[in-house]
Design a protein around this motif. Sequence first.
Motif, PDB file in Angstrom:
ATOM      1  N   LYS A 112       4.156  -7.504  -6.199  1.00  0.00           N
ATOM      2  CA  LYS A 112       3.290  -7.971  -7.282  1.00  0.00           C
ATOM      3  C   LYS A 112       4.005  -8.957  -8.196  1.00  0.00           C
ATOM      4  N   TYR A 113       5.345  -8.785  -8.355  1.00  0.00           N
ATOM      5  CA  TYR A 113       6.121  -9.631  -9.260  1.00  0.00           C
ATOM      6  C   TYR A 113       7.113 -10.540  -8.529  1.00  0.00           C
ATOM      7  N   ASP A 114       7.273 -10.356  -7.237  1.00  0.00           N
ATOM      8  CA  ASP A 114       8.257 -11.121  -6.472  1.00  0.00           C
ATOM      9  C   ASP A 114       7.695 -12.485  -6.100  1.00  0.00           C
ATOM     10  N   PRO A 115       8.301 -13.589  -6.557  1.00  0.00           N
ATOM     11  CA  PRO A 115       7.762 -14.925  -6.242  1.00  0.00           C
ATOM     12  C   PRO A 115       7.921 -15.319  -4.778  1.00  0.00           C
ATOM     13  N   ASN A 116       8.644 -14.514  -3.983  1.00  0.00           N
ATOM     14  CA  ASN A 116       8.810 -14.784  -2.566  1.00  0.00           C
ATOM     15  C   ASN A 116       7.949 -13.849  -1.709  1.00  0.00           C
ATOM     16  N   SER A 117       6.975 -13.214  -2.348  1.00  0.00           N
ATOM     17  CA  SER A 117       6.100 -12.279  -1.638  1.00  0.00           C
ATOM     18  C   SER A 117       4.640 -12.548  -1.963  1.00  0.00           C
ATOM     19  N   VAL A 118       3.790 -12.280  -0.993  1.00  0.00           N
ATOM     20  CA  VAL A 118       2.340 -12.262  -1.212  1.00  0.00           C
ATOM     21  C   VAL A 118       1.919 -10.798  -1.176  1.00  0.00           C
ATOM     22  N   GLU A 119       1.267 -10.331  -2.215  1.00  0.00           N
ATOM     23  CA  GLU A 119       0.795  -8.947  -2.249  1.00  0.00           C
ATOM     24  C   GLU A 119      -0.549  -8.842  -1.536  1.00  0.00           C
ATOM     25  N   LEU A 120      -0.701  -7.802  -0.712  1.00  0.00           N
ATOM     26  CA  LEU A 120      -1.918  -7.613   0.072  1.00  0.00           C
ATOM     27  C   LEU A 120      -2.604  -6.315  -0.335  1.00  0.00           C
ATOM     28  N   TRP A 121      -3.960  -6.338  -0.344  1.00  0.00           N
ATOM     29  CA  TRP A 121      -4.708  -5.202  -0.877  1.00  0.00           C
ATOM     30  C   TRP A 121      -5.579  -4.495   0.150  1.00  0.00           C
ATOM     31  N   GLY A 122      -5.404  -4.831   1.414  1.00  0.00           N
ATOM     32  CA  GLY A 122      -6.142  -4.107   2.444  1.00  0.00           C
ATOM     33  C   GLY A 122      -7.474  -4.715   2.825  1.00  0.00           C
TER      34      GLY A 122
END
Length: 294
Positions: free
Chosen positions: A201-211
């Motif tokens: 959620k806070y990592d600029p190198n990650s995309v958060e996925l919600w299912g």
Amino acid sequence: MAEIIQKDGTWVFDGDALRLTPGRDKNVSLFRKTLGELVLPLGALAGVSFEQGKKAGRLRLRLRDGADPLLHATGGRLTEPNDPYQLIVESDRYGVAEYFVDEVRNALLLDQVPADPVDAYLLPGPSVPLSVSAGDGTATFDGENIRLEWNWKTEDAKAAAGSRSLTVTDLTAVEWHPAAGLENGHLRFTVRNAPTKAPPKYDPNSVELWGFKKDPLMALVAAAVQARLPHPARATGTDVADARPELPSPPVAAAEDDHDALLRRLRELGELHHTGVLTDEEFTLAKQAVLKRM
């Protein structure tokens, strides 16, 4: 040649490679349709099986560890509908599926393909360029550069830094996790000399996925990037080839046993054709394949 055509897809084996084409049926997943056709060299395969069910059966391919960047990037977390190495088989084609399995297994034995791990990818990974929007962002990959762009649902602290650009040479790893239960998933890139324990959620190198429906498509980005990173076996200094045991020489009686098995197979095919399980065309192709081996 062995071929099985189903609503779920078409698998063709020519003795050297397997061509897996997803079906156009509405029940075929968006992930498999987007991934498209796969061509697997025989040497990438560790095994094949067929499981019968009351209404439908399932063909399964097992690849050698380290052969496919998609399997490495997803870590076995793809659900059955999204697994490109499974095929749903209708009950009236069980005979064809069993014949398909026999053909692939015979080829593995004849070519003496080992089932142990490999130290280089034998599949190229998904085609690029790729662009997928899911969760709190969009990931785009052109084969060398990754661009992460955020949407209105992105946490302010992450979105404030703006879009993120990375190159493959910046990375040491990529991973994809689907959402499970109350836990969100992610597509995460590990940047060299910049490890982080921050939540996606806070990592600029990650995309958060919600299912949501498009989440599995992020696995395609992960696999395409993984195919261009150093192979895990080489990165850890493990020489898989050196550790591979020598295959024993086949026994002298193997040729006679194979001949008897092929004769039995011809009789089985005749029975399947007589009872209507195999069509005229399927029977002709199957018989020609057996006779060719004899």
